[in-house]
Design a protein around this motif. Structure first.
Motif, PDB file in Angstrom:
ATOM      1  N   CYS A 135      17.711  -1.432  -5.626  1.00 48.36           N
ATOM      2  CA  CYS A 135      16.684  -1.125  -4.938  1.00 48.36           C
ATOM      3  C   CYS A 135      16.725   0.550  -4.600  1.00 48.36           C
ATOM      4  O   CYS A 135      15.526   0.891  -5.011  1.00 48.36           O
ATOM      5  CB  CYS A 135      16.765  -1.609  -3.570  1.00 48.36           C
ATOM      6  N   CYS A 136      17.745   1.132  -4.612  1.00 51.92           N
ATOM      7  CA  CYS A 136      17.980   2.658  -4.626  1.00 51.92           C
ATOM      8  C   CYS A 136      17.361   3.154  -5.988  1.00 51.92           C
ATOM      9  O   CYS A 136      16.649   4.232  -5.960  1.00 51.92           O
ATOM     10  CB  CYS A 136      19.325   2.873  -4.259  1.00 51.92           C
ATOM     11  N   THR A 137      17.781   2.546  -7.004  1.00 55.92           N
ATOM     12  CA  THR A 137      17.350   3.115  -8.215  1.00 55.92           C
ATOM     13  C   THR A 137      15.993   2.803  -8.478  1.00 55.92           C
ATOM     14  O   THR A 137      15.431   3.628  -8.861  1.00 55.92           O
ATOM     15  CB  THR A 137      18.286   2.229  -9.390  1.00 55.92           C
ATOM     16  N   ASP A 138      15.316   1.812  -8.107  1.00 56.20           N
ATOM     17  CA  ASP A 138      13.923   1.574  -8.125  1.00 56.20           C
ATOM     18  C   ASP A 138      13.199   2.344  -7.192  1.00 56.20           C
ATOM     19  O   ASP A 138      12.161   2.999  -7.749  1.00 56.20           O
ATOM     20  CB  ASP A 138      13.485   0.093  -7.686  1.00 56.20           C
ATOM     21  N   LEU A 139      13.828   2.733  -6.054  1.00 55.02           N
ATOM     22  CA  LEU A 139      13.127   3.787  -5.134  1.00 55.02           C
ATOM     23  C   LEU A 139      12.927   5.000  -5.703  1.00 55.02           C
ATOM     24  O   LEU A 139      12.107   5.985  -5.735  1.00 55.02           O
ATOM     25  CB  LEU A 139      13.844   3.849  -3.728  1.00 55.02           C
ATOM     26  N   THR A 140      14.034   5.491  -6.622  1.00 56.53           N
ATOM     27  CA  THR A 140      14.103   6.979  -6.998  1.00 56.53           C
ATOM     28  C   THR A 140      13.012   6.798  -8.276  1.00 56.53           C
ATOM     29  O   THR A 140      12.579   8.004  -8.315  1.00 56.53           O
ATOM     30  CB  THR A 140      15.456   6.888  -7.677  1.00 56.53           C
ATOM     31  N   ASP A 141      12.779   5.998  -8.983  1.00 58.84           N
ATOM     32  CA  ASP A 141      11.953   5.927 -10.102  1.00 58.84           C
ATOM     33  C   ASP A 141      10.534   5.953  -9.487  1.00 58.84           C
ATOM     34  O   ASP A 141       9.707   6.624  -9.988  1.00 58.84           O
ATOM     35  CB  ASP A 141      11.862   4.644 -10.823  1.00 58.84           C
ATOM     36  N   LEU A 160       7.237  -2.186  -6.724  1.00 58.56           N
ATOM     37  CA  LEU A 160       7.482  -0.682  -6.412  1.00 58.56           C
ATOM     38  C   LEU A 160       6.516   0.015  -7.674  1.00 58.56           C
ATOM     39  O   LEU A 160       5.781   0.966  -7.378  1.00 58.56           O
ATOM     40  CB  LEU A 160       8.699  -0.447  -6.592  1.00 58.56           C
ATOM     41  N   ASN A 161       6.430  -0.419  -8.821  1.00 62.71           N
ATOM     42  CA  ASN A 161       5.842  -0.095  -9.883  1.00 62.71           C
ATOM     43  C   ASN A 161       4.442  -0.191  -9.773  1.00 62.71           C
ATOM     44  O   ASN A 161       3.656   0.808  -9.905  1.00 62.71           O
ATOM     45  CB  ASN A 161       6.256  -0.446 -11.223  1.00 62.71           C
ATOM     46  N   PRO A 162       3.958  -1.491  -9.334  1.00 69.21           N
ATOM     47  CA  PRO A 162       2.277  -1.360  -9.034  1.00 69.21           C
ATOM     48  C   PRO A 162       2.021  -0.576  -8.076  1.00 69.21           C
ATOM     49  O   PRO A 162       0.851   0.091  -8.055  1.00 69.21           O
ATOM     50  CB  PRO A 162       2.155  -2.931  -8.628  1.00 69.21           C
ATOM     51  N   LEU A 163       2.779  -0.536  -6.784  1.00 72.70           N
ATOM     52  CA  LEU A 163       2.419   0.567  -5.769  1.00 72.70           C
ATOM     53  C   LEU A 163       2.413   2.055  -6.496  1.00 72.70           C
ATOM     54  O   LEU A 163       1.283   2.616  -6.068  1.00 72.70           O
ATOM     55  CB  LEU A 163       3.327   0.244  -4.610  1.00 72.70           C
ATOM     56  N   GLN A 164       3.209   2.366  -7.078  1.00 74.46           N
ATOM     57  CA  GLN A 164       3.177   3.667  -7.815  1.00 74.46           C
ATOM     58  C   GLN A 164       1.891   3.910  -8.639  1.00 74.46           C
ATOM     59  O   GLN A 164       1.145   4.912  -8.413  1.00 74.46           O
ATOM     60  CB  GLN A 164       4.264   3.822  -8.809  1.00 74.46           C
ATOM     61  N   LYS A 165       1.476   2.885  -9.317  1.00 71.29           N
ATOM     62  CA  LYS A 165       0.231   3.150  -9.951  1.00 71.29           C
ATOM     63  C   LYS A 165      -1.054   3.125  -9.117  1.00 71.29           C
ATOM     64  O   LYS A 165      -1.932   4.015  -9.432  1.00 71.29           O
ATOM     65  CB  LYS A 165       0.016   1.881 -11.109  1.00 71.29           C
ATOM     66  N   VAL A 166      -1.024   2.418  -8.078  1.00 75.58           N
ATOM     67  CA  VAL A 166      -2.209   2.311  -6.985  1.00 75.58           C
ATOM     68  C   VAL A 166      -2.259   3.655  -6.601  1.00 75.58           C
ATOM     69  O   VAL A 166      -3.337   4.211  -6.383  1.00 75.58           O
ATOM     70  CB  VAL A 166      -1.859   1.172  -6.223  1.00 75.58           C
ATOM     71  N   LEU A 167      -1.101   4.295  -6.004  1.00 74.26           N
ATOM     72  CA  LEU A 167      -1.148   5.359  -5.439  1.00 74.26           C
ATOM     73  C   LEU A 167      -1.519   6.299  -6.241  1.00 74.26           C
ATOM     74  O   LEU A 167      -2.054   7.548  -5.843  1.00 74.26           O
ATOM     75  CB  LEU A 167       0.479   5.872  -4.861  1.00 74.26           C
ATOM     76  N   PRO A 192      -8.211   1.048  -5.426  1.00 71.71           N
ATOM     77  CA  PRO A 192      -6.864   1.332  -4.841  1.00 71.71           C
ATOM     78  C   PRO A 192      -6.338   0.888  -3.361  1.00 71.71           C
ATOM     79  O   PRO A 192      -5.397   0.488  -3.163  1.00 71.71           O
ATOM     80  CB  PRO A 192      -6.936   2.787  -5.374  1.00 71.71           C
ATOM     81  N   LYS A 193      -7.533   1.386  -2.616  1.00 75.66           N
ATOM     82  CA  LYS A 193      -6.960   1.299  -1.092  1.00 75.66           C
ATOM     83  C   LYS A 193      -6.716  -0.184  -0.685  1.00 75.66           C
ATOM     84  O   LYS A 193      -5.660  -0.527  -0.132  1.00 75.66           O
ATOM     85  CB  LYS A 193      -7.998   1.772  -0.281  1.00 75.66           C
ATOM     86  N   GLU A 194      -7.621  -1.177  -1.187  1.00 75.34           N
ATOM     87  CA  GLU A 194      -7.559  -2.474  -0.818  1.00 75.34           C
ATOM     88  C   GLU A 194      -6.289  -3.142  -1.636  1.00 75.34           C
ATOM     89  O   GLU A 194      -5.504  -3.869  -1.237  1.00 75.34           O
ATOM     90  CB  GLU A 194      -8.746  -3.401  -1.388  1.00 75.34           C
ATOM     91  N   LEU A 195      -5.964  -2.647  -2.939  1.00 73.11           N
ATOM     92  CA  LEU A 195      -4.695  -2.941  -3.565  1.00 73.11           C
ATOM     93  C   LEU A 195      -3.666  -2.494  -2.928  1.00 73.11           C
ATOM     94  O   LEU A 195      -2.623  -3.392  -2.625  1.00 73.11           O
ATOM     95  CB  LEU A 195      -4.817  -2.604  -5.086  1.00 73.11           C
ATOM     96  N   LEU A 196      -3.461  -1.545  -2.206  1.00 72.24           N
ATOM     97  CA  LEU A 196      -2.275  -1.009  -1.445  1.00 72.24           C
ATOM     98  C   LEU A 196      -2.314  -1.590  -0.308  1.00 72.24           C
ATOM     99  O   LEU A 196      -0.942  -2.314  -0.021  1.00 72.24           O
ATOM    100  CB  LEU A 196      -2.856   0.591  -1.162  1.00 72.24           C
TER     101      LEU A 196
END
Length: 670
Positions: free
Chosen positions: A244-250, A193-200, A166-170
């Protein structure tokens, strides 16, 4: 026949790695050669030489094909070599070859072969360690959406998300988040944003600092997007900010849910043993809440303080309004009381846990934005206790208003005026006591209003500033109005503002002289000190009457009104007692100043007319000084027109002054 043999040799030889091909030809026995092609070794060697020459010509003609083939071979070699090594034994050379060759293969369209290597069970340790290096070309293909290898690249991308650390993916994902073009920014955020969410989420309790770094990077990208200013721009999302704001909220939702759940769990802990044992976990939870708080504060500053939210009547479905609501819900979910945030400047400050200082943890500009959302746009208004009076709310908002009106950006000034107006309309007329003027912001905000009314380039904001100033005057009680007028005459340093204040003084005196409305502040002994400030010339007999025309005219109008309205026998305002002082300190110097100014401008007019008569056929350009100031160069016609206008102003002042002198003579006659 030769061509057939050539093809047979090509198929066989190219099934081996490049470094073994010459060895294959030179060391193959006669029978083996004959078995492969039906020709002996000498014939086969001749054909191989021709093939080598042909291959060289082919490489020279198509260097890209040569590079792609070499990259694929290099990738296969390093993968085969690393299969037998543990991940901690990979060398720097292995890392570099895998990265360069893998990226080249993807960029050159060999994604299918890379996918085969990545999915091979024998290569999973290597993919887990090195696979994140393939992200840049993969993401470029995914952003383009038109590449024929899109499906293979998407499969590789998804497998890397499941397999790599995860850290390297991030790190790899955040590197690809950085864009400059607005369209590229929007597409990049939507994709990553969605992949970043999964990694975090894979980081577990160690995610707080990584979440903070990610949110900071995302908001920096959002800040580069243009803002929608019209209803149509927001509806059509022409700049992709709404998406972008909607994606950020999700993206942030699961972390907010986790922080809220942690907060609920911490409140249920009452056993001191559990509390002691869970101290480290609570620190992790506080870090998560801190990062989410920083995110909420930063979004309040941008984009929410930058955009102009539309009312539901104007735009029933506003993505930006929805985003603002979500941010307020986020703050509430992580344990921040919205009323406490809005009223923080007024309430006693307390030591807050965490490593952030007070003004860093709660930026003033973000709190001002929050006040705007609540009091102007009525978001989360139901969370505010009804026991807070409108006067208390106004006191709290004055800090936010002062901050906004102190800025030079027109958007900030507009929002400051809106917040001041909305805060004032809830207050009853004549209800604000004079004690409030002892609070600095109640005197500093009017100073900012003066700057808005006199300096701001936008006419609508200057007009709005004047409207809000009058609204604030109406809310003061009688004593507060009296003190406020004195303060404004002393500090405004602007003839137009001073004239407006004197006009308000006249209205208050008129109201006080009506039956049943008497008060001690605008009649009698209290009024005289205020009148002394009104009936004075800023620079005595040398006052520039054109510059101070507004003040002088309003002062004369007030004096004329008092002489007509207040009878000598009643003398409610005390004007007749002080009239001789007013004549000496105001009327006589004004008469002298008026005569001198008129004489000066009449002489300038005469000289200009004479100069025009003597001018040649070609029109000359004249330069004229009035006092110590040099007027801009203008034609003689424009010069004459300006001088006539000045003399007309002197005529108006003199007409009122003469009328006052006549009224005084009539009153003095028995």
């Amino acid at each position: 026949m030769v061509y057939r043999v050539y093809r047979q040799v090509q198929v066989v030889v190219f099934s081996f790695p490049r470094r073994h091909r010459a060895h294959l030809i030179l060391h193959t026995s006669q029978s083996e050669c004959h078995l492969i092609t039906g020709y002996d070794c000498a014939h086969l060697f001749l054909i191989w030489s021709c093939l080598s020459c042909f291959e060289g010509l082919l490489y020279e003609a198509k260097p890209q094909l040569r590079t792609a083939r070499m990259a694929l071979e290099q990738l296969s070699d390093v993968v085969q070599r690393c299969q037998a090594l543990p991940d901690d034994r990979y060398t720097t050379e292995d890392h570099d070859i895998f990265t360069i060759a893998g990226r080249t293969c993807i960029a050159d369209g060999n994604s299918a072969q890379v996918l085969s290597i990545v999915l091979d069970e024998k290569n999973q340790d290597m993919v887990r360690c090195l696979g994140w290096n393939l992200l840049p070309p993969l993401i470029q293909v995914l952003l383009k959406k038109e590449d024929k290898t899109l499906s293979q690249c998407l499969a590789i991308f998804n497998h890397l998300l499941k397999t790599c650390r995860p850290k390297e993916l991030l790190i790899g994902l955040l590197e690809q988040l950085e864009q400059d073009d607005p369209d590229a920014i929007a597409e990049s955020l939507h994709l990553l944003l969605n992949p970043l969410q999964k990694v975090l989420l894979c980081l577990g309790s160690r995610k707080a600092s990584s979440l903070g770094m990610t949110l900071s990077s995302v908001l920096d990208q959002v800040a580069k997007l243009p803002l929608p200013h019209t209803k149509e721009q927001e509806e059509d999302d022409v700049f992709s900010l709404c998406r972008c704001c909607t994606d950020l909220t999700d993206f942030v939702r699961p972390f907010v849910h986790e922080a809220r759940q942690n907060l609920l769990n911490s409140k249920t802990r009452s056993d001191s043993t559990n509390m002691a044992a869970g101290g480290q976990d609570r620190d992790k939870e506080d870090e998560l809440r801190t990062e989410l708080l920083k995110f909420g504060m930063k979004t309040l500053s941008h984009p929410l303080l930058e955009v102009q939210l539309k009312d539901p009547d104007t735009l029933p479905l506003s993505p930006l309004r929805t985003f603002a609501t979500e941010i307020l819900n986020t703050l509430s979910a992580i344990g921040e009381s919205l009323p406490s945030l809005v009223y923080r400047p007024l309430l006693k400050r307390k030591q807050v846990p965490g490593f952030l200082e007070e003004e860093v943890r709660y930026p003033k500009e973000s709190l001002a934005s929050l006040a705007l959302l609540v009091f102007v746009h009525h978001l989360a208004a139901d969370t505010f206790p009804s026991v807070f009076s409108p006067v208390f709310c106004l006191r709290c908002n004055m800090e936010h208003i002062f901050l906004l009106l102190s800025r030079t950006e027109e958007s900030r000034i507009q929002k400051g005026l809106e917040l001041y107006e909305k805060s004032l309309v809830r207050v009853d007329d004549g209800s604000l006591p004079a004690d409030l003027l002892e609070i600095k912001t109640f005197l500093r905000v009017p100073q900012n209003l003066v700057k808005v009314m006199t300096i701001c380039p936008r006419h609508d904001l200057r007009t709005k500033g004047l409207k809000v100033l009058q609204l604030s005057i109406d809310k003061f009680d009688t004593e507060a109005k009296y003190n406020f007028f004195q303060y404004m005459l002393k500090t405004s340093n602007h003839s137009g503002v001073e004239g407006y204040v004197i006009k308000n003084i006249k209205n208050q005196i008129d109201f006080a002289l009506r039956p049943g409305n008497g008060n001690t502040w605008f009649e009698g002994a209290h009024l005289l000190p205020l009148l002394n400030k009104v009936f004075s010339l800023p620079d005595g007999p040398e006052t520039d009457l054109l510059q101070y025309m507004d003040r002088v005219m309003e002062s004369l109008n007030l004096l004329r009104y008092l002489i007509i309205r207040d009878k000598v026998t009643e003398n409610q305002t005390g004007i007749w007692t002080e009239l001789y002082k007013i004549e000496d300190s105001f009327m006589k110097p004004l008469r002298f100043d008026l005569n001198m100014s008129r004489a000066h401008y009449e002489r300038e007019l005469h000289n200009t007319v004479e100069a025009k008569k003597k001018a040649k056929a070609e029109e000359s350009v004249l330069s004229v000084s009035v006092g110590d100031e040099r007027l801009p160069n203008m034609t003689s016609e424009s010069q004459i027109q300006a001088l006539h206008s000045a003399l007309h102003t002197f005529d108006m002042i003199e007409s009122v002054l003469v009328r006052i002198e006549e009224l005084i003579e009539v009153k003095d006659d028995p």
